[in-house]
Write a protein that holds these residues in place. Structure first.
Motif, PDB file in Angstrom:
ATOM      1  N   LEU A 106       0.757  -1.096   0.000  1.00  0.00           N
ATOM      2  CA  LEU A 106       0.148   0.062   0.089  1.00  0.00           C
ATOM      3  C   LEU A 106       0.823   1.504   0.026  1.00  0.00           C
ATOM      4  CD1 LEU A 106      -3.020   0.009   0.065  1.00  0.00           C
ATOM      5  CD2 LEU A 106      -2.976   0.773   2.148  1.00  0.00           C
ATOM      6  N   HIS A 107       2.141   1.225   0.691  1.00  0.00           N
ATOM      7  CA  HIS A 107       2.743   2.556   1.050  1.00  0.00           C
ATOM      8  C   HIS A 107       4.088   2.426   0.258  1.00  0.00           C
ATOM      9  CE1 HIS A 107       0.104   1.924   4.321  1.00  0.00           C
ATOM     10  NE2 HIS A 107      -0.566   3.018   3.836  1.00  0.00           N
ATOM     11  N   GLY A 108       4.493   1.312  -0.047  1.00  0.00           N
ATOM     12  CA  GLY A 108       5.821   1.031  -0.533  1.00  0.00           C
ATOM     13  C   GLY A 108       6.353   1.756  -1.704  1.00  0.00           C
ATOM     14  N   CYS A 109       5.233   2.378  -2.494  1.00  0.00           N
ATOM     15  CA  CYS A 109       5.392   3.069  -3.884  1.00  0.00           C
ATOM     16  C   CYS A 109       5.823   4.505  -3.557  1.00  0.00           C
ATOM     17  CB  CYS A 109       4.282   2.885  -4.646  1.00  0.00           C
ATOM     18  SG  CYS A 109       2.780   3.725  -3.642  1.00  0.00           S
ATOM     19  N   PHE A 110       6.141   4.879  -2.293  1.00  0.00           N
ATOM     20  CA  PHE A 110       6.145   6.224  -2.076  1.00  0.00           C
ATOM     21  C   PHE A 110       7.118   6.999  -2.892  1.00  0.00           C
ATOM     22  CE2 PHE A 110       8.245   9.647   1.085  1.00  0.00           C
ATOM     23  CZ  PHE A 110       6.869  10.487   1.111  1.00  0.00           C
ATOM     24  N   PHE A 111       8.583   6.384  -3.108  1.00  0.00           N
ATOM     25  CA  PHE A 111       9.408   6.928  -3.934  1.00  0.00           C
ATOM     26  C   PHE A 111       9.358   7.061  -5.277  1.00  0.00           C
ATOM     27  CE2 PHE A 111      11.218   6.993   0.499  1.00  0.00           C
ATOM     28  CZ  PHE A 111      11.533   8.040   0.480  1.00  0.00           C
ATOM     29  N   GLU A 112       8.961   5.592  -5.836  1.00  0.00           N
ATOM     30  CA  GLU A 112       9.017   5.046  -6.862  1.00  0.00           C
ATOM     31  C   GLU A 112       7.665   5.808  -7.895  1.00  0.00           C
ATOM     32  OE1 GLU A 112      11.375   3.678  -9.014  1.00  0.00           O
ATOM     33  OE2 GLU A 112      12.621   3.785  -7.247  1.00  0.00           O
ATOM     34  N   HIS A 113       6.807   5.656  -7.020  1.00  0.00           N
ATOM     35  CA  HIS A 113       5.272   6.061  -7.873  1.00  0.00           C
ATOM     36  C   HIS A 113       4.616   6.756  -6.815  1.00  0.00           C
ATOM     37  CE1 HIS A 113       5.708   3.973 -11.324  1.00  0.00           C
ATOM     38  NE2 HIS A 113       6.160   2.804 -10.844  1.00  0.00           N
ATOM     39  N   PRO A 114       4.773   8.164  -6.410  1.00  0.00           N
ATOM     40  CA  PRO A 114       4.456   9.090  -5.298  1.00  0.00           C
ATOM     41  C   PRO A 114       2.834   9.149  -5.602  1.00  0.00           C
ATOM     42  CG  PRO A 114       6.019  10.330  -6.813  1.00  0.00           C
ATOM     43  CD  PRO A 114       6.275   8.718  -7.131  1.00  0.00           C
ATOM     44  N   GLU A 115       2.542   9.350  -6.995  1.00  0.00           N
ATOM     45  CA  GLU A 115       1.211   9.449  -7.364  1.00  0.00           C
ATOM     46  C   GLU A 115       0.341   8.428  -6.747  1.00  0.00           C
ATOM     47  OE1 GLU A 115       2.981   7.003 -10.742  1.00  0.00           O
ATOM     48  OE2 GLU A 115       3.309   8.498  -9.395  1.00  0.00           O
ATOM     49  N   ARG A 116       0.578   7.240  -6.648  1.00  0.00           N
ATOM     50  CA  ARG A 116      -0.068   6.038  -6.076  1.00  0.00           C
ATOM     51  C   ARG A 116      -0.203   5.794  -4.484  1.00  0.00           C
ATOM     52  NH1 ARG A 116       2.647   1.492  -9.914  1.00  0.00           N
ATOM     53  NH2 ARG A 116       2.310   2.302 -12.104  1.00  0.00           N
ATOM     54  N   TYR A 117       0.792   6.714  -3.811  1.00  0.00           N
ATOM     55  CA  TYR A 117       0.988   6.578  -2.234  1.00  0.00           C
ATOM     56  C   TYR A 117      -0.480   6.795  -1.658  1.00  0.00           C
ATOM     57  CZ  TYR A 117       2.562   7.491   2.363  1.00  0.00           C
ATOM     58  OH  TYR A 117       2.825   7.741   3.652  1.00  0.00           O
ATOM     59  N   GLN A 118      -0.653   5.806  -0.810  1.00  0.00           N
ATOM     60  CA  GLN A 118      -1.938   6.190  -0.005  1.00  0.00           C
ATOM     61  C   GLN A 118      -1.546   6.486   1.364  1.00  0.00           C
ATOM     62  OE1 GLN A 118      -5.047   5.059  -1.389  1.00  0.00           O
ATOM     63  NE2 GLN A 118      -3.850   5.080  -3.298  1.00  0.00           N
ATOM     64  N   LYS A 168       5.640  23.612 -10.416  1.00  0.00           N
ATOM     65  CA  LYS A 168       4.217  23.218 -10.792  1.00  0.00           C
ATOM     66  C   LYS A 168       4.413  21.950 -11.805  1.00  0.00           C
ATOM     67  CE  LYS A 168       2.730  27.927 -11.287  1.00  0.00           C
ATOM     68  NZ  LYS A 168       3.629  28.627 -10.629  1.00  0.00           N
ATOM     69  N   THR A 169       4.884  20.905 -10.929  1.00  0.00           N
ATOM     70  CA  THR A 169       5.194  19.371 -11.733  1.00  0.00           C
ATOM     71  C   THR A 169       4.187  18.599 -11.185  1.00  0.00           C
ATOM     72  OG1 THR A 169       6.620  18.903  -9.849  1.00  0.00           O
ATOM     73  CG2 THR A 169       7.565  19.593 -11.696  1.00  0.00           C
ATOM     74  N   PRO A 170       3.448  17.658 -12.067  1.00  0.00           N
ATOM     75  CA  PRO A 170       2.581  16.712 -11.635  1.00  0.00           C
ATOM     76  C   PRO A 170       3.303  15.800 -10.295  1.00  0.00           C
ATOM     77  CG  PRO A 170       3.835  15.911 -13.666  1.00  0.00           C
ATOM     78  CD  PRO A 170       4.228  17.393 -13.234  1.00  0.00           C
TER      79      PRO A 170
END
Length: 205
Positions: A106-118, A168-170
């Motif tokens: 659930l949270h292990g994407c914090f650095f690789e895919h921050p847009e998916r972080y819960q 102003k980045t995504p």
């Protein structure tokens, strides 16, 4: 136009042990204090002038700000909007919870895919972090309008949130430019409608 020096706090025992800190109020260790002193000494030797100093209210950032700016004699203003992202129930846990999807899907994407972080239970989202940082920056731009140089001492994710708001980045590019080391500095010039990046991740001494 203003010039921001955005400083991450020095090392703490939890940094060294690779534990998630977030809003937990951990003090600097001696290595962290020395790095903050080295930063201030380098600035003093350069003759670097600041007009104001702001800090997260958390001890590790506030002490870093005090040590690095001691030579200026300026008061360090604490602002709660600059505190680190709250990781809720994950605080105190090993950092694999936020950098390894195998350990924590659930949270292990914090650095690789921050847009998916819960947002963890009791924690904040990256969008909430960016919203409070934007509020701080808007107030800063209203208060300082004549080329002032401002030191802002904060945290790894919080400082990246400042950069994201300015660029102003995504959200997927939240970590662009690389993770910030302890006592590293981003230097940015801001004017209405324009942001010039001078340095990213600079470490003094």
């Amino acid at each position: 136009m203003i010039e921001l020096y955005i400083l991450r706090h020095g090392q703490t025992t939890w940094n060294a042990a690779r534990r998630i800190q977030g809003s937990t109020d951990i003090e600097l260790n001696e290595k962290g204090r020395q790095a903050a002193r080295n930063t201030g000494k380098a600035w003093e030797d350069m003759g670097l002038h600041f007009d104001a100093v702001y800090s997260s209210p958390l001890k590790r950032a506030y002490e870093t700000a005090c040590l690095a700016s001691a030579y200026t004699g300026l008061e360090v203003h604490r602002d709660k909007r600059l505190r680190e992202l709250c990781f809720g129930v994950l605080e105190g846990e090993d950092v694999t919870h936020i950098n390894d999807p195998g350990t924590d899907p659930l949270h292990g994407c914090f650095f690789e895919h921050p847009e998916r972080y819960q947002r963890p239970e009791g924690g904040e989202s990256l969008e909430e972090l960016c919203a409070r940082v934007q509020s701080f920056l808007e107030d800063l731009m209203k208060k300082y309008t004549h080329g002032e140089r401002i030191l802002v001492a904060g945290h790894g994710a919080m400082n990246k949130a400042i950069m994201r708001v300015l660029k102003k980045t995504p959200l997927k590019d939240f970590w662009s430019g690389g993770f910030l080391k302890n006592c590293s500095v981003n230097i940015v010039r801001i004017s209405p409608g324009q942001c010039e990046i001078i340095e990213e991740g600079k470490v003094y001494g």
